[in-house]
Design an enzyme around this catalytic site. Structure first.
Site, short mmCIF file in Angstrom:
data_model
loop_
_atom_site.label_atom_id
_atom_site.label_comp_id
_atom_site.label_asym_id
_atom_site.label_seq_id
_atom_site.Cartn_x
_atom_site.Cartn_y
_atom_site.Cartn_z
N THR A 185 3.29 2.13 6.95
CA THR A 185 4.01 1.28 6.02
C THR A 185 4.88 2.16 4.96
O THR A 185 5.62 1.59 4.19
CB THR A 185 3.09 0.25 5.14
OG1 THR A 185 2.18 1.09 4.57
CG2 THR A 185 2.38 -0.64 5.91
N LYS A 186 4.65 3.47 4.99
CA LYS A 186 5.40 4.40 3.82
C LYS A 186 6.90 4.74 4.47
O LYS A 186 7.34 4.33 5.56
CB LYS A 186 4.53 5.54 3.83
CG LYS A 186 2.99 5.27 3.34
CD LYS A 186 3.00 4.34 2.19
CE LYS A 186 1.49 4.06 1.36
NZ LYS A 186 0.61 3.32 2.36
#
Length: 376
Positions: A185-186
């Protein structure tokens, strides 16, 4: 369906993974690991970098390096992911939660000093959404009370802080220690993955030992000793070369990724800043001392009911928007230990914050158009 997140792939990930296999060394601290270490140290001015299998692992290493003992107190924001506190709970610390600002999810630096006692050993500064905490205030308190500052920079790659001295410094380079995440998700990813940053010389040598299962193996491979031995506590925190190879493909595209993410963030902001006003919704605030690394775009809804209504409206139009943290002070695990001290701002963000879809290939105009169709 427009998902909340979709992992970005540069196209070189499999190429580099194949190279790693051909090099014949798949365990950690090989060719691609060293390339990643050097990049981060040179680009952001980190003194020492060690890739880890997760940000949680990096935080656990911080807890060990800080010599946190049972009964010691660690100040942590309540509005954060569980790992920010869990890493220190595991070594016996008492977590003292601090509230958020009223207008930003970051820890309210004005409240920290009132929570410091003779048992306080560390402050965990979580840079929410990649936006800097007030690091001048936090570092001044650390010096005054002889505390270790750990930057939880999980979301903060390629984000910066400008101090009172006018100097612009990368997040993760200011505290004594820092932890980053490369979860899918980064901004840049390796599936699961993380990084420990060591900015204080006193922790560097021991960090390598802890990283390598409590042995001085890193020294052995550099030819500094003729055999390696068990010399301290530690664990198997280092990732494989496959993870590092994947990450290197992302690092090579960091500039392009950031450019695209900032464009998406600014498109959201410019197109929603008038839409939010009659609904009493707020858009993200970036303090003057902080940069925006476009990690996420969130809305502060007017009520819990409005947030649920917005989520449902988007879902009906095949768009997934999600809430975020449930404040840790109210969690089943820590509620009784925390006591009755009210952290109203943290609770506010638990109830009001809504994250919109955010990823490299996002059709942001479609999300905006659907939001514009919303009626209460």
């Amino acid at each position: 369906m427009i998902p909340f997140n979709k992992p970005y792939l540069s196209g070189s990930e499999l190429v580099y993974i194949e190279q790693a296999i051909k090099f014949g060394k798949l365990s950690g601290n090989g060719f691609f690991t060293k390339k990643c270490h050097l990049f981060f140290e040179e680009k952001y001015g980190f003194k020492k970098v060690l890739l880890t299998t997760s940000c949680t692992d990096a935080l656990e290493m911080c807890a060990i390096l800080s010599n946190i003992q049972p009964g010691d107190e660690v100040i942590v924001p309540s509005f954060t992911f569980v790992s920010s506190a869990l890493a220190f709970i595991r070594v016996g610390a008492k977590i003292v939660f601090v509230d958020s600002y009223r207008d930003h999810p970051n820890m309210d630096s004005n409240m920290i000093e009132g929570l410091i006692t003779s048992k306080t050993k560390a402050i965990v500064a979580v840079h929410y959404a990649g936006v800097a905490c007030d690091m001048d205030c936090i570092m001044e308190l650390a010096e005054k009370y002889n505390l270790v500052v750990i930057e939880d920079a999980a979301q903060a790659i390629d984000s910066f802080y400008t101090g009172k001295d006018g100097k612009k410094r990368a997040l993760g380079s200011i505290g004594h220690l820092a932890a980053f995440s490369f979860h899918e998700t980064k901004n840049i990813i390796s599936g699961e993955g993380g990084m420990l940053v060591i900015n204080d010389e006193r922790f560097i040598e021991r960090s390598e030992v802890i990283w390598e299962k409590g042995t001085n193996r890193a020294k052995f491979f550099r030819g500094e000793i003729n055999k390696y031995e068990w010399v301290d506590i530690g664990s198997s925190f280092l990732p494989s070369e496959i993870i590092a190879a994947f990450l290197w493909a992302q690092i090579e595209n960091l500039e392009e990724i950031q450019k695209r993410r900032l464009k998406i963030w600014n498109t959201y902001f410019e197109n929603l800043k008038e839409w939010v006003k009659p609904l009493n919704i707020k858009t993200p605030k970036i303090p003057k001392y902080a940069t925006n690394n476009a990690h996420m775009f969130y809305l502060e809804c007017a009520s819990l009911k409005q947030r649920a209504s917005l989520i449902e409206h988007l879902k009906k139009n095949k768009i997934l928007a999600v809430t975020h943290y449930v404040s840790l002070h109210s969690s089943p695990f820590y509620k009784e230990i925390h006591g009755r001290r009210d952290l109203c701002n943290s609770t506010y963000f638990t109830d009001r914050l809504l994250r919109l879809p955010f990823y490299y290939e996002l059709d942001v105009d479609k999300v905006i158009n659907v939001l514009n169709q919303y009626e209460e």
